[in-house]
Scaffold this active site. Structure first.
Site, short mmCIF file in Angstrom:
data_model
loop_
_atom_site.label_atom_id
_atom_site.label_comp_id
_atom_site.label_asym_id
_atom_site.label_seq_id
_atom_site.Cartn_x
_atom_site.Cartn_y
_atom_site.Cartn_z
N HIS A 17 0.92 -1.03 -0.20
CA HIS A 17 0.10 -0.10 -0.07
C HIS A 17 0.92 1.34 0.15
O HIS A 17 0.60 2.27 -0.85
CB HIS A 17 -0.81 -0.04 1.25
CG HIS A 17 -2.07 -0.96 1.45
ND1 HIS A 17 -2.25 -1.69 2.51
CD2 HIS A 17 -3.01 -1.39 0.48
CE1 HIS A 17 -3.13 -2.51 2.24
NE2 HIS A 17 -3.78 -2.18 1.13
N LYS A 41 -18.57 -5.06 8.43
CA LYS A 41 -17.62 -6.03 8.07
C LYS A 41 -17.10 -6.91 9.16
O LYS A 41 -16.30 -6.30 10.16
CB LYS A 41 -16.48 -5.36 7.26
CG LYS A 41 -15.42 -6.40 6.52
CD LYS A 41 -14.69 -5.61 5.74
CE LYS A 41 -13.60 -6.24 5.06
NZ LYS A 41 -12.42 -5.73 4.34
N ARG A 91 -2.01 -6.00 -8.47
CA ARG A 91 -1.11 -6.92 -8.11
C ARG A 91 -0.66 -7.83 -9.18
O ARG A 91 0.30 -8.20 -9.53
CB ARG A 91 -1.18 -7.48 -6.80
CG ARG A 91 -0.91 -6.70 -5.62
CD ARG A 91 -1.41 -7.18 -4.22
NE ARG A 91 -3.04 -7.58 -4.51
CZ ARG A 91 -3.62 -7.82 -3.44
NH1 ARG A 91 -3.57 -7.78 -2.36
NH2 ARG A 91 -5.04 -7.91 -3.82
N SER A 128 -3.26 -7.40 3.11
CA SER A 128 -3.35 -7.33 4.62
C SER A 128 -3.92 -8.67 5.08
O SER A 128 -3.46 -9.05 6.48
CB SER A 128 -4.47 -6.42 4.80
OG SER A 128 -3.80 -5.06 4.34
O1 PNS Z 1 -9.00 -2.76 0.50
P1 PNS Z 1 -10.16 -3.25 0.00
O2 PNS Z 1 -11.04 -3.76 0.93
O3 PNS Z 1 -9.90 -4.18 -1.29
O4 PNS Z 1 -10.95 -1.78 -0.67
C1 PNS Z 1 -12.17 -1.88 -1.20
C2 PNS Z 1 -12.86 -0.69 -1.14
C3 PNS Z 1 -13.03 0.18 0.01
C4 PNS Z 1 -11.99 0.41 -2.13
C5 PNS Z 1 -14.26 -0.84 -2.04
O5 PNS Z 1 -15.04 -1.89 -1.33
C6 PNS Z 1 -15.15 0.15 -2.18
O6 PNS Z 1 -14.85 1.26 -2.86
N1 PNS Z 1 -16.20 0.47 -1.19
C7 PNS Z 1 -17.04 1.60 -1.02
C8 PNS Z 1 -18.52 1.09 -1.52
C9 PNS Z 1 -18.38 1.52 -2.98
O7 PNS Z 1 -18.39 2.85 -3.57
N2 PNS Z 1 -19.26 0.40 -3.73
C10 PNS Z 1 -19.22 0.59 -5.00
C11 PNS Z 1 -17.99 0.25 -5.55
S1 PNS Z 1 -18.06 0.36 -7.37
#
Ligand code: PNS
Length: 161
Positions: A17, A41, A91, A128
């Site tokens: 990150h 979550k 990645r 993570s």
């Molecule tokens: O580190 P992560 O868990 O892979 O991050 C995922 C994240 C937070 C980037 C994604 O889940 C997100 O954008 N969530 C916010 C809700 C949202 O906007 N959902 C629609 C996505 S198209």
């Protein structure tokens, strides 16, 4: 002013990150690291505050970084912050399908583009969740996360024991 959003769970922040955040900071005037607040979550190891604290510590050397949290849609937060771009690390090909789908959805919802940065090869296996698992069973993650994160992982799993 070009403002980028680097969103994620950051539970906890890894060297992968950090590499993406540092490289994003070279290309944008300001980078907002957006930590998702997701009370539903299950399985989060660190609280939202702890995740933000670690991010602030490990990005303290970068003057154009701000760490914030958000709930709800990422694009709503992006608009509220005046961000022009979302930046994510890729990645491997396994990340691509889902990331492309999210980028397209976010584009449709808001017109905000997502830019992908290729993860540095030394971090391409890192996540993570794997770091948490390895640390939980006493594995050495000191080359995978910043020092402050190692310390917090140790503390956290000592409490569990
Ligand atoms: O580190 P992560 O868990 O892979 O991050 C995922 C994240 C937070 C980037 C994604 O889940 C997100 O954008 N969530 C916010 C809700 C949202 O906007 N959902 C629609 C996505 S198209």
């Amino acid at each position: 002013m070009a403002i980028a959003l680097c969103p994620g769970s950051f539970d906890p922040v890894t060297n992968g990150h950090l590499d993406i955040i540092e490289r994003t900071a070279r290309h944008f005037d300001e980078v907002i690291v957006a930590v998702i607040y997701n009370p539903k979550k299950t399985g989060s190891l660190f609280t939202l505050e702890e995740r933000q604290e670690m991010l602030r510590e490990v990005t303290a050397h970068l003057p154009n970084i701000r760490v914030e949290s958000f709930k709800g849609l990422l694009v709503d937060f992006a608009k509220e912050q005046g961000a022009n771009a979302i930046v994510k690390g890729l990645r491997a090909i396994s990340d691509f399908d889902y990331e492309l789908q999210m980028a397209q959805m976010n584009q449709r919802l808001s017109g905000i583009d997502t830019f992908f940065i290729s993860t540095s090869p030394q971090h391409s296996f890192l996540s993570s969740s794997l770091v948490r698992e390895v640390a939980r069973f006493g594995g050495d993650v000191s080359s995978m996360v910043p020092k402050t994160v190692v310390e917090r992982l140790v503390q956290s799993f000592n409490k569990e024991a």
